[in-house]
Design a protein around this motif. Structure first.
Motif, short mmCIF file in Angstrom:
data_model
loop_
_atom_site.label_atom_id
_atom_site.label_comp_id
_atom_site.label_asym_id
_atom_site.label_seq_id
_atom_site.Cartn_x
_atom_site.Cartn_y
_atom_site.Cartn_z
N ALA A 46 0.83 -1.20 0.00
CA ALA A 46 0.00 0.00 0.00
C ALA A 46 0.87 1.25 0.00
O ALA A 46 0.59 2.21 -0.71
CB ALA A 46 -0.94 -0.01 1.20
N GLN A 47 1.93 1.24 0.78
CA GLN A 47 2.81 2.40 0.84
C GLN A 47 3.50 2.63 -0.49
O GLN A 47 3.67 3.76 -0.93
CB GLN A 47 3.84 2.24 1.96
CG GLN A 47 4.66 3.50 2.20
CD GLN A 47 3.79 4.69 2.59
OE1 GLN A 47 2.95 4.57 3.47
NE2 GLN A 47 3.99 5.81 1.95
N SER A 48 3.90 1.55 -1.17
CA SER A 48 4.56 1.72 -2.47
C SER A 48 3.58 2.27 -3.51
O SER A 48 3.97 3.08 -4.34
CB SER A 48 5.16 0.41 -2.95
OG SER A 48 4.16 -0.51 -3.27
N ILE A 49 2.31 1.89 -3.44
CA ILE A 49 1.30 2.43 -4.35
C ILE A 49 1.08 3.91 -4.06
O ILE A 49 1.01 4.73 -4.99
CB ILE A 49 -0.02 1.64 -4.25
CG1 ILE A 49 0.17 0.23 -4.79
CG2 ILE A 49 -1.15 2.36 -4.98
CD1 ILE A 49 -1.00 -0.69 -4.53
N ILE A 50 1.00 4.27 -2.80
CA ILE A 50 0.82 5.67 -2.42
C ILE A 50 2.01 6.50 -2.88
O ILE A 50 1.85 7.58 -3.45
CB ILE A 50 0.62 5.80 -0.89
CG1 ILE A 50 -0.73 5.20 -0.49
CG2 ILE A 50 0.72 7.25 -0.45
CD1 ILE A 50 -0.91 5.03 0.99
N ASP A 51 3.23 5.99 -2.67
CA ASP A 51 4.43 6.71 -3.11
C ASP A 51 4.45 6.90 -4.62
O ASP A 51 4.83 7.96 -5.12
CB ASP A 51 5.69 5.97 -2.66
CG ASP A 51 5.87 6.00 -1.15
OD1 ASP A 51 5.25 6.86 -0.48
OD2 ASP A 51 6.63 5.15 -0.64
N ASP A 52 4.02 5.88 -5.35
CA ASP A 52 3.99 5.96 -6.81
C ASP A 52 3.01 7.03 -7.27
O ASP A 52 3.31 7.82 -8.17
CB ASP A 52 3.63 4.60 -7.39
CG ASP A 52 3.71 4.57 -8.89
OD1 ASP A 52 4.69 5.12 -9.44
OD2 ASP A 52 2.80 4.01 -9.52
N ILE A 53 1.84 7.09 -6.66
CA ILE A 53 0.83 8.10 -7.02
C ILE A 53 1.36 9.49 -6.72
O ILE A 53 1.24 10.42 -7.54
CB ILE A 53 -0.50 7.83 -6.29
CG1 ILE A 53 -1.15 6.56 -6.81
CG2 ILE A 53 -1.45 9.02 -6.44
CD1 ILE A 53 -2.34 6.10 -6.00
N ASN A 55 4.50 10.48 -6.52
CA ASN A 55 5.59 10.82 -7.44
C ASN A 55 5.05 11.19 -8.82
O ASN A 55 5.56 12.12 -9.45
CB ASN A 55 6.57 9.65 -7.56
CG ASN A 55 7.36 9.46 -6.29
OD1 ASN A 55 7.54 10.40 -5.51
ND2 ASN A 55 7.83 8.25 -6.06
N ARG A 56 4.01 10.48 -9.28
CA ARG A 56 3.42 10.82 -10.58
C ARG A 56 2.75 12.19 -10.54
O ARG A 56 2.84 12.96 -11.48
CB ARG A 56 2.43 9.75 -11.03
CG ARG A 56 3.11 8.54 -11.58
CD ARG A 56 2.13 7.63 -12.28
NE ARG A 56 1.44 6.86 -11.25
CZ ARG A 56 0.23 6.37 -11.37
NH1 ARG A 56 -0.46 6.55 -12.46
NH2 ARG A 56 -0.33 5.68 -10.39
N ARG A 57 2.06 12.48 -9.45
CA ARG A 57 1.40 13.79 -9.34
C ARG A 57 2.43 14.91 -9.27
O ARG A 57 2.25 15.97 -9.86
CB ARG A 57 0.51 13.83 -8.09
CG ARG A 57 -0.64 12.88 -8.13
CD ARG A 57 -1.90 13.56 -8.55
NE ARG A 57 -2.95 12.57 -8.75
CZ ARG A 57 -4.10 12.59 -8.11
NH1 ARG A 57 -4.34 13.50 -7.22
NH2 ARG A 57 -5.01 11.67 -8.38
N LEU A 58 3.52 14.69 -8.53
CA LEU A 58 4.56 15.71 -8.44
C LEU A 58 5.26 15.91 -9.79
O LEU A 58 5.68 17.01 -10.11
CB LEU A 58 5.59 15.33 -7.38
CG LEU A 58 5.10 15.39 -5.93
CD1 LEU A 58 6.17 14.90 -4.98
CD2 LEU A 58 4.67 16.79 -5.56
#
Length: 101
Positions: A46-53, A55-58
């Motif tokens: 879950a944390q890796s999915i959140i980090d990916d989202i 990073n994509r938004r940034l």
């Protein structure tokens, strides 16, 4: 007599019989240990999915799960804020006889 080792509890059981293992596996501490063991993988994923989202938004990349669809201008002659009415997806086009869809 061989002893049974429980990986989740990090403990040896005194006997390796099905009844002892069944009793151990149905115990509260063992069930909590199993739940905690598998929860660590879920939280990491879950944390890796959140980090990916994030990073994509940034980075300014849009799309993917949770992204809003792009806004479209209303058709000519339609006031802003009014959504066009679409026909039913299974409706026949005008002039088509029944059974030809």
């Amino acid at each position: 007599m061989p002893r049974y080792y429980c990986d989740y509890c990090d403990a040896f059981l005194t006997h390796d019989s099905p009844s002892v293992r069944k009793q151990h596996n149905s115990g509260r501490k063992h069930r909590d240990n199993v739940k905690d063991y598998f929860a660590q993988f879920v939280s990491k994923q879950a944390q890796s999915i959140i980090d990916d989202i994030i990073n994509r938004r940034l980075a300014g990349i849009t799309g993917g799960a949770g992204a809003a669809p792009p806004m479209q201008a209303p058709p000519a002659g339609m006031p802003p804020g009014m959504a066009p009415v679409h026909p039913h997806p299974y409706a026949r086009p005008p002039g088509m006889p029944p059974g030809m869809a």
